[in-house]
Structure formats: structure tokens, C-alpha cells
Design a protein around this motif. Structure first.
Motif, PDB file in Angstrom:
ATOM      1  N   GLY A 136       0.819  -1.211   0.000  1.00  0.00           N
ATOM      2  CA  GLY A 136       0.000   0.000   0.000  1.00  0.00           C
ATOM      3  C   GLY A 136       0.847   1.253   0.000  1.00  0.00           C
ATOM      4  O   GLY A 136       2.036   1.223  -0.330  1.00  0.00           O
ATOM      5  N   LEU A 137       0.213   2.355   0.362  1.00  0.00           N
ATOM      6  CA  LEU A 137       0.893   3.651   0.293  1.00  0.00           C
ATOM      7  C   LEU A 137       1.999   3.763   1.339  1.00  0.00           C
ATOM      8  O   LEU A 137       1.917   3.141   2.404  1.00  0.00           O
ATOM      9  CB  LEU A 137      -0.125   4.781   0.511  1.00  0.00           C
ATOM     10  CG  LEU A 137      -1.233   4.917  -0.541  1.00  0.00           C
ATOM     11  CD1 LEU A 137      -2.179   6.053  -0.172  1.00  0.00           C
ATOM     12  CD2 LEU A 137      -0.636   5.159  -1.933  1.00  0.00           C
ATOM     13  N   PRO A 138       3.024   4.567   1.035  1.00  0.00           N
ATOM     14  CA  PRO A 138       4.099   4.784   2.017  1.00  0.00           C
ATOM     15  C   PRO A 138       3.665   5.744   3.120  1.00  0.00           C
ATOM     16  O   PRO A 138       2.556   6.299   3.065  1.00  0.00           O
ATOM     17  CB  PRO A 138       5.199   5.425   1.159  1.00  0.00           C
ATOM     18  CG  PRO A 138       4.469   6.132   0.067  1.00  0.00           C
ATOM     19  CD  PRO A 138       3.235   5.310  -0.220  1.00  0.00           C
ATOM     20  N   GLU A 139       4.541   5.947   4.083  1.00  0.00           N
ATOM     21  CA  GLU A 139       4.333   6.975   5.119  1.00  0.00           C
ATOM     22  C   GLU A 139       4.097   8.314   4.432  1.00  0.00           C
ATOM     23  O   GLU A 139       4.875   8.694   3.544  1.00  0.00           O
ATOM     24  CB  GLU A 139       5.603   7.049   5.975  1.00  0.00           C
ATOM     25  CG  GLU A 139       5.479   7.875   7.228  1.00  0.00           C
ATOM     26  CD  GLU A 139       4.839   7.079   8.361  1.00  0.00           C
ATOM     27  OE1 GLU A 139       3.803   7.561   8.856  1.00  0.00           O
ATOM     28  OE2 GLU A 139       5.373   6.006   8.721  1.00  0.00           O
ATOM     29  N   GLU A 194       3.844  13.005  -3.524  1.00  0.00           N
ATOM     30  CA  GLU A 194       5.259  12.605  -3.468  1.00  0.00           C
ATOM     31  C   GLU A 194       5.548  11.451  -4.427  1.00  0.00           C
ATOM     32  O   GLU A 194       6.602  11.415  -5.052  1.00  0.00           O
ATOM     33  CB  GLU A 194       5.657  12.197  -2.036  1.00  0.00           C
ATOM     34  CG  GLU A 194       5.698  13.351  -1.044  1.00  0.00           C
ATOM     35  CD  GLU A 194       6.751  14.427  -1.355  1.00  0.00           C
ATOM     36  OE1 GLU A 194       7.709  14.131  -2.084  1.00  0.00           O
ATOM     37  OE2 GLU A 194       6.586  15.566  -0.878  1.00  0.00           O
ATOM     38  N   SER A 195       4.646  10.497  -4.538  1.00  0.00           N
ATOM     39  CA  SER A 195       4.858   9.350  -5.434  1.00  0.00           C
ATOM     40  C   SER A 195       4.871   9.808  -6.885  1.00  0.00           C
ATOM     41  O   SER A 195       5.722   9.389  -7.685  1.00  0.00           O
ATOM     42  CB  SER A 195       3.757   8.300  -5.222  1.00  0.00           C
ATOM     43  OG  SER A 195       3.788   7.840  -3.891  1.00  0.00           O
ATOM     44  N   THR A 196       3.933  10.673  -7.240  1.00  0.00           N
ATOM     45  CA  THR A 196       3.837  11.174  -8.619  1.00  0.00           C
ATOM     46  C   THR A 196       5.039  12.042  -8.945  1.00  0.00           C
ATOM     47  O   THR A 196       5.661  11.905 -10.006  1.00  0.00           O
ATOM     48  CB  THR A 196       2.525  11.989  -8.791  1.00  0.00           C
ATOM     49  OG1 THR A 196       1.435  11.227  -8.264  1.00  0.00           O
ATOM     50  CG2 THR A 196       2.263  12.324 -10.243  1.00  0.00           C
TER      51      THR A 196
HETATM   52  C1  LIG Z   1      -4.741   3.292  -6.910  1.00  0.00           C
HETATM   53  S1  LIG Z   1      -3.563   2.034  -6.649  1.00  0.00           S
HETATM   54  C2  LIG Z   1      -3.164   1.524  -8.280  1.00  0.00           C
HETATM   55  C3  LIG Z   1      -4.314   0.895  -9.005  1.00  0.00           C
HETATM   56  C4  LIG Z   1      -3.965   0.163 -10.264  1.00  0.00           C
HETATM   57  N1  LIG Z   1      -3.113   0.950 -11.154  1.00  0.00           N
HETATM   58  C5  LIG Z   1      -5.249  -0.194 -11.002  1.00  0.00           C
HETATM   59  O1  LIG Z   1      -5.673   0.623 -11.847  1.00  0.00           O
HETATM   60  O2  LIG Z   1      -5.836  -1.237 -10.726  1.00  0.00           O
HETATM   61  C6  LIG Z   1      -2.118   2.911  -6.194  1.00  0.00           C
HETATM   62  C7  LIG Z   1      -0.948   2.007  -5.896  1.00  0.00           C
HETATM   63  O3  LIG Z   1       0.237   2.780  -5.829  1.00  0.00           O
HETATM   64  C8  LIG Z   1       1.101   2.201  -4.871  1.00  0.00           C
HETATM   65  N2  LIG Z   1       2.042   3.244  -4.448  1.00  0.00           N
HETATM   66  C9  LIG Z   1       1.786   4.554  -4.233  1.00  0.00           C
HETATM   67  N3  LIG Z   1       2.901   5.201  -3.874  1.00  0.00           N
HETATM   68  C10 LIG Z   1       3.906   4.290  -3.885  1.00  0.00           C
HETATM   69  C11 LIG Z   1       5.304   4.350  -3.641  1.00  0.00           C
HETATM   70  N4  LIG Z   1       5.902   5.496  -3.286  1.00  0.00           N
HETATM   71  N5  LIG Z   1       6.028   3.231  -3.767  1.00  0.00           N
HETATM   72  C12 LIG Z   1       5.435   2.052  -4.118  1.00  0.00           C
HETATM   73  N6  LIG Z   1       4.110   1.929  -4.358  1.00  0.00           N
HETATM   74  C13 LIG Z   1       3.356   3.037  -4.248  1.00  0.00           C
HETATM   75  C14 LIG Z   1       0.184   1.681  -3.784  1.00  0.00           C
HETATM   76  O4  LIG Z   1       0.760   0.601  -3.105  1.00  0.00           O
HETATM   77  C15 LIG Z   1      -1.068   1.279  -4.569  1.00  0.00           C
HETATM   78  O5  LIG Z   1      -1.121  -0.104  -4.794  1.00  0.00           O
END
Ligand SMILES: C[S@@+](CC[C@H](N)C(=O)[O-])C[C@H]1O[C@@H](n2cnc3c(N)ncnc32)[C@H](O)[C@@H]1O
Length: 249
Positions: free
Chosen positions: A106-109, A174-176
Motif C-alpha cells: 500500500g501507500l508509504p508513510e 510525493e509518489s507522482t
Molecule cells: C490506486 S492504486 C493503483 C491501481 C492500479 N493501477 C489499477 O488501476 O488497478 C495505487 C498504488 O500505488 C502504490 N504506491 C503509491 N505510492 C507508492 C510508492 N511510493 N512506492 C510504491 N508503491 C506506491 C500503492 O501501493 C497502490 O497499490
């Protein structure tokens, strides 16, 4: 080469989006009682059929135009988006490699503005890697190259040299922000970047949607990144979800 896309509805059980008979019956009763409410089919979790259709057509487009490079899914979760991508690639351009990235925790901190947004929390949307693999096995689909870990550790190290198509679906600012410049740098001219949950109030305002559908950090990160670039992120309609995409110049 071309292909059907009916698998999008049948693979994910999204074929029935109009109200069912009992929902229609209840809606009629609500109208008679002058109650301002209406039942609709439950939305799906990670995306909807409109978002998958956008994904199908954008990916099919770069393949048809023979844009060089591999295909990456950044934030693949349990694999539903990757399944669409792998299916299209396996059918139309099997020489390309699909890469899937996720923590599978799942999402990070959350930090900074992601905390201030108040939409998400650490561990939200966790989907185990095992589930991802089982889905591919059940469909008899070739497994993509899986990069398990935080984007901060897998990107850019685990990115292919050339990218023809990227789905960026990290939900957080931050992820984007972390993945965009690395993906952009590897995109060939004509390559497409699709941004999930890209919600632009000015283009299409949907009142009453919860924060998860809007994921405000995603557009913020895109706005910052594209401020000095020639490309623009365009909105693609996806019902309660919203998608964005840009085409590399
Ligand atoms: C909305 S879900 C993705 C849904 C998928 N693309 C779909 O359409 O079925 C967002 C995912 O991004 C991952 N995620 C977000 N930030 C992340 C990070 N910094 N590092 C690794 N995984 C990340 C989460 O674990 C999550 O599973």
C-alpha cells in the motif's frame, strides 16, 4: 494487427453499469415518495470501465504508431491495470516488455502536502504480490517484470531504457513527483503518459465526489512538473474517476 476490447468488461465483471431490476424498482418507489435519491450499481475499487477503456485506447495507439519502448505500470496494485496492459501487449506487440511497480504494501508513510490533503494514510490499498501473480495465472497471461518496493528505491533503477507508454497511478503528490521526471526522460517522441486520478476542477467539476476520486496531490505534482515543459496534461472523462494524459514531443 488489431484486437477486441470486450475482455475489459468480462475480465473484471464491469459489464453491467445500468441499474438492475430491483434498483429500478426502488428508484421508481423513491420517485413516487418524492425522495431525492437513486440507487446505482456499486462503483469498483481502483478504477472503472471508462478508465480501462482510456488505458486500452492510449496503449493501443502507441503500438499502432510504432512508438519504440516498453510499457510501465507505476502503482499496479493487485494487477488489474497491468492485466489490461499485458493483454494488449501480448496480443499486438509481444516483443515489448511490461513492467509493474508497487510496494505491495500500500501507500508509504505520508509526508508534507500529502498529510495536509487528508485523503490517504500509510498502508492504504495494500494488495499482496501473491494476489497479483494469481490473477495473471488464472488468466493464463504472461507475467510482467515485477518491481516490488517503494518507488524511491525502484525508480529510476528499475525503469527500462525506453518507454513507449506509462501509467502513473501513485495517488500521492510525493509518489507522482518522484516518478514523473524519470519516466519523462525515457519516453520516446510520441510516447504517452497516462495519469490515473487526475482531476481538474476547471475542465470537469463533479460535486459530491470523495477525496480519493480527486487525489489532489496528483494534479499538483503534474502542474509543477509540466510548468516548464512543452507538453500539457489533458483530461480524459472516466465517470466518477478522471484520467489525464500527455504525449511526449
Ligand atoms: C490506486 S492504486 C493503483 C491501481 C492500479 N493501477 C489499477 O488501476 O488497478 C495505487 C498504488 O500505488 C502504490 N504506491 C503509491 N505510492 C507508492 C510508492 N511510493 N512506492 C510504491 N508503491 C506506491 C500503492 O501501493 C497502490 O497499490
Amino acid at each position: 494487427m488489431s484486437m477486441d476490447n470486450a475482455f475489459i468488461a468480462t475480465t473484471f465483471d464491469w459489464d453491467h453499469r445500468t441499474p438492475t431490476a430491483w434498483q429500478l424498482f426502488m428508484n421508481k418507489a423513491f420517485r413516487k415518495l418524492r425522495l431525492p435519491m437513486r440507487l446505482t450499481p456499486a462503483p469498483s475499487d481502483m478504477a472503472n470501465v471508462e478508465a480501462r477503456m482510456n488505458l486500452f485506447h492510449l496503449l493501443e495507439q502507441v503500438i499502432a504508431y510504432k512508438v519504440p519502448g516498453d510499457v510501465v505500470d507505476l502503482g499496479c496494485n493487485a494487477g488489474d491495470s497491468t492485466i489490461v496492459m499485458q493483454k494488449v501487449v501480448s496480443t499486438l506487440s509481444p516483443e515489448r516488455q511490461v513492467h509493474a511497480y508497487d510496494s505491495f504494501e500500500g501507500l508509504p508513510e505520508l509526508t508534507g502536502t500529502d498529510v495536509a490533503d487528508g485523503v490517504y494514510g500509510k498502508g492504504y490499498m495494500a494488495a499482496p504480490l501473491d494476489l497479483f501473480k494469481r490473477k495473471f495465472d488464472a488468466l493464463g497471461l504472461r507475467h510482467p517484470h515485477i518491481h516490488k518496493g517503494w518507488f524511491q528505491d525502484t525508480v529510476p533503477q528499475g525503469l527500462p531504457e525506453r518507454i513507449a507508454f506509462a501509467l502513473i497511478d501513485g495517488d500521492l503528490y510525493e509518489s507522482t513527483k518522484h516518478v514523473l521526471p524519470h519516466v519523462y526522460a525515457r519516453m520516446a517522441p510520441g510516447a504517452i503518459g497516462m495519469i490515473a486520478v487526475y482531476y481538474d476542477e476547471k475542465v470537469l467539476s463533479r460535486r459530491g465526489l470523495s477525496g480519493g476520486y480527486r487525489s489532489p496531490g496528483v494534479k499538483r505534482a503534474c502542474d509543477e512538473f509540466f510548468a516548464d515543459k512543452p507538453e500539457k496534461v489533458h483530461v480524459l472523462y472516466a465517470n466518477e474517476y478522471s484520467n489525464g494524459y500527455f504525449r511526449k514531443q
